[in-house]
Design a protein around this motif. Structure first.
Motif, PDB file in Angstrom:
ATOM      1  N   ARG A 124       0.830  -1.200   0.000  1.00  0.00           N
ATOM      2  CA  ARG A 124       0.000   0.000   0.000  1.00  0.00           C
ATOM      3  C   ARG A 124       0.872   1.260   0.000  1.00  0.00           C
ATOM      4  N   ILE A 125       0.285   2.364  -0.472  1.00  0.00           N
ATOM      5  CA  ILE A 125       0.918   3.678  -0.404  1.00  0.00           C
ATOM      6  C   ILE A 125       0.117   4.529   0.578  1.00  0.00           C
ATOM      7  N   LYS A 126       0.769   5.057   1.592  1.00  0.00           N
ATOM      8  CA  LYS A 126       0.079   5.847   2.609  1.00  0.00           C
ATOM      9  C   LYS A 126      -0.450   7.155   2.027  1.00  0.00           C
ATOM     10  N   SER A 127      -1.565   7.609   2.604  1.00  0.00           N
ATOM     11  CA  SER A 127      -2.176   8.865   2.193  1.00  0.00           C
ATOM     12  C   SER A 127      -2.543   9.672   3.438  1.00  0.00           C
ATOM     13  N   GLU A 128      -2.357  10.990   3.376  1.00  0.00           N
ATOM     14  CA  GLU A 128      -2.717  11.852   4.510  1.00  0.00           C
ATOM     15  C   GLU A 128      -4.228  12.016   4.626  1.00  0.00           C
ATOM     16  N   VAL A 129      -4.925  11.805   3.507  1.00  0.00           N
ATOM     17  CA  VAL A 129      -6.386  11.938   3.488  1.00  0.00           C
ATOM     18  C   VAL A 129      -7.007  10.537   3.459  1.00  0.00           C
ATOM     19  N   ALA A 130      -7.937  10.293   4.367  1.00  0.00           N
ATOM     20  CA  ALA A 130      -8.595   8.984   4.442  1.00  0.00           C
ATOM     21  C   ALA A 130      -9.381   8.703   3.164  1.00  0.00           C
ATOM     22  N   GLN A 131      -9.278   7.462   2.699  1.00  0.00           N
ATOM     23  CA  GLN A 131      -9.989   7.046   1.483  1.00  0.00           C
ATOM     24  C   GLN A 131     -10.690   5.719   1.754  1.00  0.00           C
ATOM     25  N   ARG A 132     -11.704   5.418   0.958  1.00  0.00           N
ATOM     26  CA  ARG A 132     -12.483   4.193   1.154  1.00  0.00           C
ATOM     27  C   ARG A 132     -11.827   3.029   0.409  1.00  0.00           C
ATOM     28  N   ASN A 133     -11.585   1.920   1.103  1.00  0.00           N
ATOM     29  CA  ASN A 133     -10.908   0.783   0.475  1.00  0.00           C
ATOM     30  C   ASN A 133     -11.898  -0.123  -0.252  1.00  0.00           C
ATOM     31  N   GLU A 134     -11.406  -1.289  -0.671  1.00  0.00           N
ATOM     32  CA  GLU A 134     -12.201  -2.191  -1.514  1.00  0.00           C
ATOM     33  C   GLU A 134     -13.464  -2.702  -0.824  1.00  0.00           C
ATOM     34  N   ILE A 135     -13.435  -2.788   0.510  1.00  0.00           N
ATOM     35  CA  ILE A 135     -14.610  -3.326   1.218  1.00  0.00           C
ATOM     36  C   ILE A 135     -15.373  -2.227   1.951  1.00  0.00           C
ATOM     37  N   GLY A 136     -15.097  -0.970   1.588  1.00  0.00           N
ATOM     38  CA  GLY A 136     -15.887   0.139   2.109  1.00  0.00           C
ATOM     39  C   GLY A 136     -15.365   0.794   3.369  1.00  0.00           C
ATOM     40  N   GLU A 137     -14.242   0.363   3.901  1.00  0.00           N
ATOM     41  CA  GLU A 137     -13.685   0.956   5.119  1.00  0.00           C
ATOM     42  C   GLU A 137     -12.873   2.208   4.773  1.00  0.00           C
ATOM     43  N   MET A 138     -12.841   3.179   5.699  1.00  0.00           N
ATOM     44  CA  MET A 138     -12.036   4.389   5.526  1.00  0.00           C
ATOM     45  C   MET A 138     -10.632   4.116   6.044  1.00  0.00           C
ATOM     46  N   VAL A 139      -9.634   4.293   5.179  1.00  0.00           N
ATOM     47  CA  VAL A 139      -8.238   4.015   5.545  1.00  0.00           C
ATOM     48  C   VAL A 139      -7.349   5.149   5.044  1.00  0.00           C
ATOM     49  N   ASN A 140      -6.222   5.346   5.715  1.00  0.00           N
ATOM     50  CA  ASN A 140      -5.257   6.373   5.282  1.00  0.00           C
ATOM     51  C   ASN A 140      -4.287   5.776   4.270  1.00  0.00           C
ATOM     52  N   MET A 141      -4.847   5.299   3.174  1.00  0.00           N
ATOM     53  CA  MET A 141      -4.075   4.692   2.100  1.00  0.00           C
ATOM     54  C   MET A 141      -4.551   5.246   0.757  1.00  0.00           C
ATOM     55  N   ASP A 142      -3.624   5.362  -0.188  1.00  0.00           N
ATOM     56  CA  ASP A 142      -3.979   5.756  -1.551  1.00  0.00           C
ATOM     57  C   ASP A 142      -4.716   4.579  -2.182  1.00  0.00           C
ATOM     58  N   MET A 143      -5.980   4.774  -2.516  1.00  0.00           N
ATOM     59  CA  MET A 143      -6.758   3.687  -3.100  1.00  0.00           C
ATOM     60  C   MET A 143      -6.849   3.780  -4.622  1.00  0.00           C
ATOM     61  N   ASN A 144      -5.949   4.557  -5.198  1.00  0.00           N
ATOM     62  CA  ASN A 144      -5.832   4.633  -6.655  1.00  0.00           C
ATOM     63  C   ASN A 144      -4.602   3.862  -7.132  1.00  0.00           C
ATOM     64  N   LEU A 145      -3.469   4.074  -6.438  1.00  0.00           N
ATOM     65  CA  LEU A 145      -2.209   3.452  -6.845  1.00  0.00           C
ATOM     66  C   LEU A 145      -1.549   2.719  -5.680  1.00  0.00           C
ATOM     67  N   PHE A 146      -0.775   1.672  -6.008  1.00  0.00           N
ATOM     68  CA  PHE A 146       0.023   0.954  -5.013  1.00  0.00           C
ATOM     69  C   PHE A 146       1.360   0.566  -5.632  1.00  0.00           C
ATOM     70  N   TRP A 147       2.305   0.191  -4.783  1.00  0.00           N
ATOM     71  CA  TRP A 147       3.607  -0.278  -5.263  1.00  0.00           C
ATOM     72  C   TRP A 147       3.565  -1.792  -5.449  1.00  0.00           C
ATOM     73  N   ALA A 148       4.111  -2.267  -6.560  1.00  0.00           N
ATOM     74  CA  ALA A 148       4.267  -3.707  -6.777  1.00  0.00           C
ATOM     75  C   ALA A 148       5.740  -4.000  -7.027  1.00  0.00           C
ATOM     76  N   GLU A 149       6.226  -5.048  -6.383  1.00  0.00           N
ATOM     77  CA  GLU A 149       7.606  -5.486  -6.609  1.00  0.00           C
ATOM     78  C   GLU A 149       7.595  -6.588  -7.667  1.00  0.00           C
ATOM     79  N   LEU A 150       8.264  -6.322  -8.791  1.00  0.00           N
ATOM     80  CA  LEU A 150       8.327  -7.292  -9.880  1.00  0.00           C
ATOM     81  C   LEU A 150       9.336  -8.395  -9.547  1.00  0.00           C
ATOM     82  N   PRO A 151       9.312  -9.501 -10.294  1.00  0.00           N
ATOM     83  CA  PRO A 151      10.266 -10.584 -10.023  1.00  0.00           C
ATOM     84  C   PRO A 151      11.731 -10.154 -10.076  1.00  0.00           C
ATOM     85  N   ASN A 152      12.062  -9.110 -10.855  1.00  0.00           N
ATOM     86  CA  ASN A 152      13.451  -8.650 -10.936  1.00  0.00           C
ATOM     87  C   ASN A 152      13.816  -7.668  -9.824  1.00  0.00           C
ATOM     88  N   GLY A 153      12.872  -7.418  -8.894  1.00  0.00           N
ATOM     89  CA  GLY A 153      13.156  -6.543  -7.770  1.00  0.00           C
ATOM     90  C   GLY A 153      12.770  -5.092  -7.982  1.00  0.00           C
TER      91      GLY A 153
END
Length: 343
Positions: free
Chosen positions: A287-316
């Protein structure tokens, strides 16, 4: 005596005419270079370009190589097709915009000696010309550039160039930063090419699942147990979501220390895909942290960016991905309602 004076006068006149002719020819030649050779940046047939080298004054460097219509870098790695297309378009459509005022020539000539992007074009395997891309034109509808060619060497004076039919600067199309050339494709697979997909939901373990392609049938399990009811059409629909999966942006903002910090942060999901060829791809998602609370996939309010996230590819490498694209891969309960009863 008068005759001699007359002959001397004629001789002086002829010498003057000859001298003037030589000067005129030299001026024409010089003017010809200014008007033709030094502004002939374009490459008419870009299909014959076999290599492009991009260098900047920060020491960054990349080679783009074309083999049988496919572009890759000098390490054999895939490069972004749209980025290559933008360069080839510029090479074909670049045109002369105007000369610099005499007063500004020394300033921009000196500036370009230390601040430029060098782009070298190879046609049919031979170096043909190089562009030195400097600052934008004052009206931002073109670029100040220098040309160097195999036949005529390097121009002394920069000129203003633009791309035919487009208003704007040229330099954003050209960059030597290797990460920005990464292919964005993660998966391009048909259902028949997939042996299994396993999604581990680290935040809600009950929504973890595994899909197996058994050839003539499918199997979906959660926590090691088969789901009681599955719709074969839905399983096939789920596997079709892997036909075209891309990340949004390479990491061009985090330092090595920050990358290590992200990799040490908790995962919210892990995806493991195994192809029929036994090739396995593992994606680790943070997850990517956000200063503004956003609604996640199941409807909860979380301090996470719910548009973008970081993914680690197999090459690192860390890349930014969009939930809009990946939710279809991660949220198995949409396709397999029986997963909801395991929560």
């Amino acid at each position: 005596m008068k005759k001699n004076k007359k002959l001397i006068g004629i001789s002086i006149l002829l010498i003057g005419i000859l001298t003037l002719s030589i000067v005129t020819v030299n001026l024409i030649k010089s003017r010809g270079n200014s008007d033709t050779e030094w502004i002939n940046f374009a490459i008419e047939d870009t299909t014959k370009i076999t290599k492009i080298i991009i260098e900047d004054t920060y020491g960054q460097y990349i080679e783009l190589i074309q083999e049988d219509g496919v572009w890759h870098d000098e390490k054999g790695e895939c490069v972004s097709k749209p980025n290559v297309s933008f360069i080839l378009e510029a090479a074909k459509l670049i045109e002369f915009k105007g000369y610099l005022p005499e007063k500004s020539k020394p300033k921009f000539t000196e500036l370009m000696a230390t601040q430029h992007i060098k782009v070298s074009y190879y046609v049919d395997g031979e170096w043909t010309k190089s562009w030195y891309i400097g600052p934008p034109a004052q009206d931002h509808y073109g670029q100040i550039m220098l040309l160097e060619t195999a036949n005529d060497g390097k121009s002394k004076d920069p000129v203003m160039m633009r791309i035919k039919g487009l208003n704007g600067i040229i330099s954003p199309r050209f960059f030597a930063e290797r990460k920005r050339w990464m292919c964005t494709s993660i998966f391009e697979l048909a259902p028949e090419e997939i042996r299994s997909v396993e999604v581990k939901n680290l935040e809600i373990p009950a929504l973890s699942f595994k899909v197996k392609n058994l050839g003539r049938s499918f199997e979906v399990t959660s926590k090691g147990k088969k789901l009681s009811q599955i719709d074969t059409a839905n399983v096939y629909r789920y596997l079709q979501t892997f036909k075209k999966v891309h990340f949004n942006f390479p990491n061009v903002e985090l330092s090595s220390k920050q990358v290590d910090s992200v990799k040490r942060s908790p995962l919210f999901a892990k995806l493991i895909l195994t192809e029929k060829t036994n090739k396995s791809t593992v994606l680790k998602m943070h997850r990517i942290k956000s200063e503004v609370a956003q609604r996640n996939e199941i409807g909860e309010m979380v301090n996470m960016d719910m548009n973008l996230f970081w993914a680690e590819l197999p090459n690192g490498e860390l890349v930014k991905c969009q939930y809009f694209v990946f939710n279809a891969l991660l949220m198995g309960h949409i396709y397999f309602p029986a997963l909801n009863s395991t929560k």
